[in-house]
Design an enzyme around this catalytic site. Sequence first.
Site, PDB file in Angstrom:
ATOM      1  CG  ASP A 253      -2.122   0.673   0.893  1.00 16.15           C
ATOM      2  OD1 ASP A 253      -2.617   1.760   0.624  1.00 16.15           O
ATOM      3  OD2 ASP A 253      -3.210  -0.162   0.864  1.00 16.15           O
ATOM      4  CG  HIS A 291      -5.186   3.987   0.528  1.00 17.56           C
ATOM      5  ND1 HIS A 291      -4.560   2.842   0.407  1.00 17.56           N
ATOM      6  CD2 HIS A 291      -6.164   4.294   0.222  1.00 17.56           C
ATOM      7  CE1 HIS A 291      -5.563   2.143  -0.111  1.00 17.56           C
ATOM      8  NE2 HIS A 291      -6.690   2.882  -0.330  1.00 17.56           N
ATOM      9  CB  SER A 515      -9.060   0.913  -0.230  1.00 20.48           C
ATOM     10  OG  SER A 515      -8.444   0.997  -1.548  1.00 20.48           O
TER      11      SER A 515
END
Length: 711
Positions: A253, A291, A515
């Site tokens: 990620d 994120h 996600s």
Amino acid sequence: MKLAYIVSMLFSLSAFAGTEIKLNSGTINTKNREVLVQQNELNQKTEWLIQFKSPITEKLKQDLSRQGIVVFSYIPEDALLVRASAESALKLQGQVDVQAVVAFEPYMKLSPTLGRVSAATSAARETFIVSVFDQSERSIIENTIRKISKDILVQSSAARNIVVTTERRHLLAMAAVDGVEHIQAFVQVQPLHVILEETQEPPTQQPPQQEPKAPAGDYTDLNGYETGTKVMNFDVAWAAGLTGLGQIVGMGDTGLDSGNAGAIHTDFMGAVKSGYAVGMFGRSWADPMGHGTHVAGSVLGRGTASGGKLKGGAYEATMVVQGMWSPILNNLSVPSNLANMFTQAYNDGARLHTNSWGAAANFGAYEKMAATVDEVMFAKEDYLILFAAGNSGVDKNRDGRIDPNSIGTPGTAKNALTVGASENLLDVGGIQVPAGKLKSGPENWPVDPIASGKISDNVDGIAMFSSRGPTNDGRIKPDIVAPGTNILSVRSQEKTAVDMWGKYNDDYVYAGGTSMACPLTAASAAITRQMLIEKLGYTNPSAALLKAYLLHTATDMYPGQYGEVGASRGQEILTKRPNNDQGYGRVNVAQIVSLGQNGARLLADSRGVATGETETATMTISEAGHLVVNLVWTDAPGSANASKALVNDLDLEVVLPNGTVLAVNDQLNNHAFVQGETPAGEIQIRVKGINVPMGKSGKQPFALVASVQPR
């Protein structure tokens, strides 16, 4: 319950005499096909498609190897893509068991997503990925490609891939280079959180709507639904002592918080086993965007900053962090050798790997990234890789239902557990307006019932942005769904981190997308793996068993949040599971735990069946009930040039005590599912090797999960 091994021939060998070779470039009819090899081609090394009249066996492939023929991949139906001299190919076409030998032409190597190369587009300059058969030949092939034209600029070259920027007119010339396997368009991947903005509407004469409440930020207003774990019933696992302890999860990620395990957000203290920078020119696994930190928090955040109120689903697991952030691109980037990234985490002990990124392009296509995921998992049978399905769900035809075919790569991989997003249950914090009131609402979700629905108000709903299947070859995707709207998780402390769907406080932030659903599912997989090891005695459960267990215990969300109103009125899910909206349903951790305690169940992690073999499992039940059976196998990687990704085909057949037979073989998916009412007595569950051309020592391993719920 017992597992019995029975070997029997299911059919005559001649039943496999295929007369079609199914490529993305078109179907070749080989019924009366002849291959003419020119004299000047003799002794030249080249590639061929060899189709056989009988099943492709290990012995057959060994015989080819002894003749100096290299096998690359399987092509449906009953064909192999090989390298052989023209002289060897000429000899093969005369053999009695060979249906046809067809030259592997340049046009066959071009992905259909490239479209036609016409006069109008030939000068268009684009970036392409040129894949080669053999990594050791990459440099030679790269030099050959450079010589085609000065217009060809090689951007990067690693593993089996060469990334080039050139005019489209050179595509066929590059494809004609010996050793080139496949050419596809280069697609940019991205983190799969959704960027949603509310519209700023001008004042009207309508009565003012009540403004959404703002979160307090001091934890006094939390109701337990914020993290998504309550919808999934994680509390049942936690009460049973299943917290992810001993499980290692890999994560690719944007990074994780500071990138320093000794000075990291308090929710991750002691949670990081190792960290790596794998992005282009990356030097740190820190998370400048935020994120990856949010994703990691959903997997295993300890909840320390919130006093234990906001923690991940497997909050005692540990993580191998792989920061894919590229400071040059200012975005997430895929390593040039994707397989190495997965192997790196595996070597550090990870047996699960969560990936909340992908491409929002070439929807439904099975290309090289997807094939690489399948290749890694086929080689490492105990490694379950998860991917977010994507956030490209839209209603462009304005019928009130989300359109099909929006799964992006690598979520199209057969073996990956591909995760879609269902709705969380939250009316405070994040984004709290109807879909039609979003800035992108009039374009993407313009009509009811989608337009007027909020995005976190019904746990039986699929998030409107969640990508739907099928894949281009008709496979079911996503495999499963989990909450992915208004999920509250850890906020990166890096100064450049964005607040996504809004801050709760300095430690936590809201976000939404597949996600967010994917790491929650990874947490449930960690819980499942812990249970299989600690409670059920599986030392090293296969990825197929984990996947089968998760699919088996999922909650069917049919008919969805709008009820059985019919397709014309926007019914969200039209059929019972599995389907291309929800896969097998929403992850249900309570059912995961319950099945582990249920005596009327069968689990099998088998070494597999060969072509023509049957393996039979039996379970005896004392009372009638509802039977559910899931079969899953980690299939051999498919060819990006084939029109069908499935390689090894297994059948599932269930014989009930009264003689009723439930059976399925769709010849597309590497999973099968049957359910039905059964009387008491002995149930036989048969797994048949219909066609196993690329097995392990000739066999395809598989996993079975079966259970009966009393009436």
